[in-house]
Design an enzyme around this catalytic site. Structure first.
Site, PDB file in Angstrom:
ATOM      1  N   ASN A   9       1.270  -1.169  -0.219  1.00  0.00           N
ATOM      2  CA  ASN A   9       0.473   0.138  -0.130  1.00  0.00           C
ATOM      3  C   ASN A   9       1.367   1.224  -0.524  1.00  0.00           C
ATOM      4  O   ASN A   9       1.153   1.180   0.968  1.00  0.00           O
ATOM      5  CB  ASN A   9      -0.979  -0.245   1.498  1.00  0.00           C
ATOM      6  N   LYS A  11       0.303   4.371  -0.362  1.00  0.00           N
ATOM      7  CA  LYS A  11      -0.304   6.086   0.643  1.00  0.00           C
ATOM      8  C   LYS A  11      -0.290   6.106  -0.639  1.00  0.00           C
ATOM      9  O   LYS A  11      -0.394   6.716  -1.544  1.00  0.00           O
ATOM     10  CB  LYS A  11       0.408   5.752   1.498  1.00  0.00           C
ATOM     11  N   HIS A  96      -9.505   1.316   4.998  1.00  0.00           N
ATOM     12  CA  HIS A  96      -7.777   1.359   5.882  1.00  0.00           C
ATOM     13  C   HIS A  96      -8.382   2.275   6.963  1.00  0.00           C
ATOM     14  O   HIS A  96      -9.627   3.756   7.045  1.00  0.00           O
ATOM     15  CB  HIS A  96      -7.150   2.486   4.912  1.00  0.00           C
ATOM     16  N   GLU A  98      -6.868   4.687   8.537  1.00  0.00           N
ATOM     17  CA  GLU A  98      -6.470   6.087   7.970  1.00  0.00           C
ATOM     18  C   GLU A  98      -7.889   7.267   7.293  1.00  0.00           C
ATOM     19  O   GLU A  98      -7.694   7.737   7.398  1.00  0.00           O
ATOM     20  CB  GLU A  98      -5.301   6.050   6.849  1.00  0.00           C
ATOM     21  N   GLU A 168      -5.248  -4.893  10.408  1.00  0.00           N
ATOM     22  CA  GLU A 168      -4.320  -3.801  11.387  1.00  0.00           C
ATOM     23  C   GLU A 168      -4.469  -3.547  11.752  1.00  0.00           C
ATOM     24  O   GLU A 168      -4.539  -2.150  12.356  1.00  0.00           O
ATOM     25  CB  GLU A 168      -4.342  -2.414   9.406  1.00  0.00           C
ATOM     26  N   GLY A 174       2.886   2.425  11.038  1.00  0.00           N
ATOM     27  CA  GLY A 174       3.267   3.726  10.413  1.00  0.00           C
ATOM     28  C   GLY A 174       4.250   3.707  11.948  1.00  0.00           C
ATOM     29  O   GLY A 174       5.120   4.984  12.192  1.00  0.00           O
ATOM     30  N   SER A 214       4.059  -2.369  10.412  1.00  0.00           N
ATOM     31  CA  SER A 214       5.003  -2.594  10.198  1.00  0.00           C
ATOM     32  C   SER A 214       5.979  -3.535  10.520  1.00  0.00           C
ATOM     33  O   SER A 214       7.049  -4.197  10.673  1.00  0.00           O
ATOM     34  CB  SER A 214       5.965  -1.884  11.985  1.00  0.00           C
ATOM     35  N   GLY A 236       4.969   1.159   4.684  1.00  0.00           N
ATOM     36  CA  GLY A 236       6.139   1.312   4.672  1.00  0.00           C
ATOM     37  C   GLY A 236       7.456   0.914   4.415  1.00  0.00           C
ATOM     38  O   GLY A 236       7.726   1.627   2.544  1.00  0.00           O
TER      39      GLY A 236
HETATM   40  P1  13P Z   1       3.153   0.089   7.964  1.00  0.00           P
HETATM   41  O1  13P Z   1       3.507  -1.084   7.507  1.00  0.00           O
HETATM   42  O2  13P Z   1       3.677   1.557   7.600  1.00  0.00           O
HETATM   43  O3  13P Z   1       3.051  -0.151   9.274  1.00  0.00           O
HETATM   44  O4  13P Z   1       1.781   0.370   7.191  1.00  0.00           O
HETATM   45  C1  13P Z   1       0.904  -0.695   7.269  1.00  0.00           C
HETATM   46  C2  13P Z   1       0.065  -0.159   6.190  1.00  0.00           C
HETATM   47  O5  13P Z   1      -1.701   0.757   6.769  1.00  0.00           O
HETATM   48  C3  13P Z   1      -0.169  -0.788   5.590  1.00  0.00           C
HETATM   49  O6  13P Z   1      -1.485  -1.212   4.730  1.00  0.00           O
END
Ligand code: 13P
Length: 251
Positions: A9, A11, A96, A98, A168, A174, A214, A236
């Site tokens: 992803n 983002k 998601h 976010e 998640e 993150g 993560s 990330g």
């Molecule tokens: P990270 O791998 O950066 O923690 O993000 C996970 C995520 O939100 C994937 O959708």
């Protein structure tokens, strides 16, 4: 035996040119050393079309990060399932954390989007997960159950089996602090048992459940070796070809 499914992803990262370059690096590496896992990249909307061209003829599939539930209309800023399909998108991330935290996503809108995606032949990646406060209050299962029941309301077993679930935990996204393999396994098991109660064992045993939060090359193998962890939704670490490929290699 469920196939592992690893999705990057991206983002709100990378220009079109940067997206094309990253996709090219991933495709080149996987053509040289194919993976038994399903691999998906989810760039920003503006990069989807160009990345689709890079992925053509490769085993890597294209995903989008969201979509609207209506077919078309006066919804400034939104993208429809049809538009994604026309580009060659296969998967779409829905719900998601976010989106939930910053853009008014609710279980009800996740449900509408999931229904629409399935009706249009897109595969939803339905995201669920608790916040740190919810984990500390020991209501993780209750939160995840509410999110799953909400997202899947009115969805048949034959459609549910076409979806992917991403667990998640918000506190792991993150932050560099991943869920422990046991913490992930416990919630994945809970989700699978819930899917069994909603749809029966054959759907529950077939549905792929990804872990996200993560995930990186250093922790992927152990997370992915858990019985109910069928892959990863990676933020990330998916922005660098080496790290994403490292995770794929440990799947
Ligand atoms: P990270 O791998 O950066 O923690 O993000 C996970 C995520 O939100 C994937 O959708």
């Amino acid at each position: 035996m469920r196939k592992k499914i690893l999705a990057g992803n991206w983002k709100m990262h990378k220009t079109i040119a940067e997206s094309v370059a990253l996709a090219q690096d991933i495709v080149t590496a996987l053509k040289a050393k194919p993976s038994a896992s399903e691999v998906i990249v989810c760039p920003t909307y503006v990069a989807l079309d160009r990345v689709a061209t890079v992925l053509a003829g490769s085993p890597v599939l294209l995903g989008a990060q969201d979509m609207h539930w209506e077919s078309q209309g006066a919804y400034t800023g939104k993208i429809s399932a049809d538009m994604l399909k026309a580009i060659g998108v296969t998967y779409v991330i829905l719900g998601h954390s976010e989106q939930r935290a910053y853009f008014h996503e609710t279980d009800e809108t996740v449900n509408k989007k999931t229904i629409k995606a399935l009706a249009e032949g897109l595969k939803p990646i339905v995201c669920v997960g608790e916040t740190l406060a919810e984990r500390e209050a020991e209501i993780t299962e209750k939160v995840v159950e509410t999110q799953i029941r909400g997202a899947y309301a009115g969805i048949s077993a034959s459609d549910a089996v076409k979806t992917v679930i991403a667990y998640e935990p918000v506190w792991a996204i993150g932050t560099g602090r991943n869920a422990s393999p046991q913490q992930a396994q416990d919630v994945h098991r809970f989700i699978r048992t819930l899917m069994a109660s909603l749809y029966g064992d054959s759907v529950a045993n077939a549905v792929q459940i990804q872990y996200g939060g993560s995930m990186k090359p250093e922790n992927a193998a152990e997370l992915l070796s858990q019985a109910d962890v069928d892959g990863g939704l990676i933020g990330g670490a998916a922005l660098k070809a080496d790290a994403f490929l490292g995770i794929i290699a440990s799947s």
